[in-house]
Motif scaffolding. Sequence first.
Motif, PDB file in Angstrom:
ATOM      1  N   ASP A  16      66.677 -49.663 -14.059  1.00 36.26           N
ATOM      2  CA  ASP A  16      65.175 -50.132 -13.492  1.00 36.26           C
ATOM      3  C   ASP A  16      64.934 -49.028 -12.444  1.00 36.26           C
ATOM      4  O   ASP A  16      65.146 -49.331 -11.266  1.00 36.26           O
ATOM      5  N   SER A  17      64.063 -47.989 -12.807  1.00 35.41           N
ATOM      6  CA  SER A  17      63.907 -47.042 -11.614  1.00 35.41           C
ATOM      7  C   SER A  17      62.827 -47.606 -10.727  1.00 35.41           C
ATOM      8  O   SER A  17      62.939 -47.168  -9.499  1.00 35.41           O
ATOM      9  N   GLY A  18      62.233 -48.915 -10.945  1.00 35.68           N
ATOM     10  CA  GLY A  18      61.345 -49.319  -9.848  1.00 35.68           C
ATOM     11  C   GLY A  18      61.971 -50.738  -9.338  1.00 35.68           C
ATOM     12  O   GLY A  18      61.216 -51.425  -8.823  1.00 35.68           O
ATOM     13  N   TRP A  19      63.134 -50.993  -9.365  1.00 35.07           N
ATOM     14  CA  TRP A  19      63.863 -51.994  -8.746  1.00 35.07           C
ATOM     15  C   TRP A  19      63.411 -52.111  -7.192  1.00 35.07           C
ATOM     16  O   TRP A  19      63.463 -53.420  -6.894  1.00 35.07           O
ATOM     17  N   HIS A  20      63.288 -51.083  -6.390  1.00 36.26           N
ATOM     18  CA  HIS A  20      62.696 -51.276  -4.999  1.00 36.26           C
ATOM     19  C   HIS A  20      61.522 -51.867  -4.932  1.00 36.26           C
ATOM     20  O   HIS A  20      61.416 -52.612  -3.906  1.00 36.26           O
ATOM     21  N   LYS A  21      60.739 -52.036  -5.895  1.00 34.73           N
ATOM     22  CA  LYS A  21      59.333 -52.727  -5.811  1.00 34.73           C
ATOM     23  C   LYS A  21      59.397 -53.963  -5.779  1.00 34.73           C
ATOM     24  O   LYS A  21      58.715 -54.843  -5.466  1.00 34.73           O
ATOM     25  N   GLU A  22      60.859 -54.787  -6.143  1.00 31.62           N
ATOM     26  CA  GLU A  22      60.893 -56.279  -6.441  1.00 31.62           C
ATOM     27  C   GLU A  22      61.714 -56.616  -4.906  1.00 31.62           C
ATOM     28  O   GLU A  22      62.109 -57.845  -4.941  1.00 31.62           O
ATOM     29  N   LEU A  23      61.837 -55.649  -4.127  1.00 29.29           N
ATOM     30  CA  LEU A  23      62.204 -56.132  -2.715  1.00 29.29           C
ATOM     31  C   LEU A  23      61.316 -57.380  -2.477  1.00 29.29           C
ATOM     32  O   LEU A  23      60.412 -57.442  -2.187  1.00 29.29           O
TER      33      LEU A  23
ATOM     34  N   PRO B  10      63.797 -53.377   7.980  1.00 30.74           N
ATOM     35  CA  PRO B  10      62.389 -53.586   7.657  1.00 30.74           C
ATOM     36  C   PRO B  10      61.697 -52.565   7.157  1.00 30.74           C
ATOM     37  O   PRO B  10      61.907 -51.308   7.488  1.00 30.74           O
ATOM     38  N   ILE B  11      60.563 -52.601   6.195  1.00 38.29           N
ATOM     39  CA  ILE B  11      59.861 -51.730   5.590  1.00 38.29           C
ATOM     40  C   ILE B  11      58.459 -51.815   5.588  1.00 38.29           C
ATOM     41  O   ILE B  11      58.209 -52.929   5.436  1.00 38.29           O
ATOM     42  N   ARG B  12      57.603 -50.913   5.922  1.00 35.03           N
ATOM     43  CA  ARG B  12      56.249 -51.213   6.052  1.00 35.03           C
ATOM     44  C   ARG B  12      55.311 -50.700   4.881  1.00 35.03           C
ATOM     45  O   ARG B  12      55.828 -49.890   4.259  1.00 35.03           O
ATOM     46  N   GLY B  13      54.194 -51.286   4.552  1.00 33.74           N
ATOM     47  CA  GLY B  13      53.103 -50.829   3.732  1.00 33.74           C
ATOM     48  C   GLY B  13      53.543 -51.557   2.293  1.00 33.74           C
ATOM     49  O   GLY B  13      54.606 -52.329   2.306  1.00 33.74           O
ATOM     50  N   ASN B  14      52.854 -51.172   1.369  1.00 33.95           N
ATOM     51  CA  ASN B  14      53.082 -51.709   0.118  1.00 33.95           C
ATOM     52  C   ASN B  14      53.972 -51.092  -0.800  1.00 33.95           C
ATOM     53  O   ASN B  14      53.736 -50.038  -1.537  1.00 33.95           O
ATOM     54  N   ILE B  15      55.174 -51.688  -0.942  1.00 32.63           N
ATOM     55  CA  ILE B  15      56.425 -51.094  -1.479  1.00 32.63           C
ATOM     56  C   ILE B  15      56.167 -50.877  -3.019  1.00 32.63           C
ATOM     57  O   ILE B  15      56.645 -50.275  -4.021  1.00 32.63           O
ATOM     58  N   SER B  16      55.274 -51.863  -3.658  1.00 37.17           N
ATOM     59  CA  SER B  16      54.893 -51.752  -5.060  1.00 37.17           C
ATOM     60  C   SER B  16      54.237 -50.577  -5.570  1.00 37.17           C
ATOM     61  O   SER B  16      54.104 -50.071  -6.934  1.00 37.17           O
TER      62      SER B  16
ATOM     63  N   ASN C 104      56.901 -44.765  -5.682  1.00 37.44           N
ATOM     64  CA  ASN C 104      57.665 -44.387  -6.820  1.00 37.44           C
ATOM     65  C   ASN C 104      58.939 -44.293  -6.947  1.00 37.44           C
ATOM     66  O   ASN C 104      59.490 -44.287  -8.031  1.00 37.44           O
ATOM     67  N   SER C 105      59.482 -44.118  -5.712  1.00 33.11           N
ATOM     68  CA  SER C 105      61.052 -44.112  -5.646  1.00 33.11           C
ATOM     69  C   SER C 105      61.536 -44.648  -4.259  1.00 33.11           C
ATOM     70  O   SER C 105      60.667 -44.852  -3.392  1.00 33.11           O
ATOM     71  N   VAL C 106      62.884 -44.916  -4.239  1.00 31.74           N
ATOM     72  CA  VAL C 106      63.399 -45.523  -3.022  1.00 31.74           C
ATOM     73  C   VAL C 106      63.142 -44.503  -1.775  1.00 31.74           C
ATOM     74  O   VAL C 106      62.986 -44.902  -0.546  1.00 31.74           O
ATOM     75  N   SER C 107      63.102 -43.182  -2.305  1.00 29.87           N
ATOM     76  CA  SER C 107      63.154 -42.261  -1.401  1.00 29.87           C
ATOM     77  C   SER C 107      61.897 -42.206  -0.436  1.00 29.87           C
ATOM     78  O   SER C 107      61.590 -41.883   0.486  1.00 29.87           O
ATOM     79  N   GLU C 108      60.948 -42.833  -1.034  1.00 36.36           N
ATOM     80  CA  GLU C 108      59.274 -42.973  -0.500  1.00 36.36           C
ATOM     81  C   GLU C 108      59.327 -44.108   0.413  1.00 36.36           C
ATOM     82  O   GLU C 108      58.173 -44.413   0.881  1.00 36.36           O
ATOM     83  N   LEU C 109      60.374 -45.108   0.400  1.00 37.76           N
ATOM     84  CA  LEU C 109      60.130 -46.454   1.187  1.00 37.76           C
ATOM     85  C   LEU C 109      59.902 -45.944   2.685  1.00 37.76           C
ATOM     86  O   LEU C 109      60.839 -45.253   3.186  1.00 37.76           O
TER      87      LEU C 109
END
Length: 212
Positions: free
Chosen positions: A61-68, A166-172, A175-180
């Motif tokens: 799932d390329s969008g797995w990071h959105k489920e953090l 910790p990560i800020r903003g709307n992770i959903s 588009n990719s992990v590199s954008e977190l």
Amino acid sequence: MKKAFTLLELVFVIVIIGILAALIIPSTRTNPVQEAAIQLVNHIRYTQHLAMVDDRFDMADSGWHKELWQIRFTNGTGTSNNKPAYVIFSDWIGGHTSHPEVDECAVDPLTGLLIHGGVVNINFDDPRLLQEANLGNTFNIDNIDFSSSCSISGSMRIAFDHLGRPIRGNISGENSVSELRYIRDTCEITISSGSVNVIIEIEPETGYTHIQ
């Protein structure tokens, strides 16, 4: 022969005890803003804990990071009774909508209720919700403010990765992990009730959360 207290002496002692009680009792009363801050610190730490024990990495799932796991705040919506509130959730249902569904919400381990103050999708007075997550209704909090180090375009969300960073903003919306966007400087969350403020800090890298 023992000397008894006179009535005047007894009245004097009672008056002194009354004065001391009047001075001591107010200082032992709980400050609702401080109470809200302590609860919030615990729930931010719980969000971090969930992220670390519930690793969402999935190569398929390329969008797995959105489920953090994340904690999302609002200063008022229709479903929160227009009061400041928050919700802890993992956005894994329905194509990463960025809005918490019932089955996506964290469950409070003490009460078994959803840690959701009515931010969106569910009304604040739903009996399944932890009412204390609605800071306005429970603690009379009237504002939540994020410092620039942890807010992006007005978004008030903090997520954590599997290492607790910790990560800020709307992770959903990434588009990719590199954008977190990882928090690089101490994040300050200020909760207010009238003129009373308490600042909660989240440290970069470690995600350590504490009251300033």
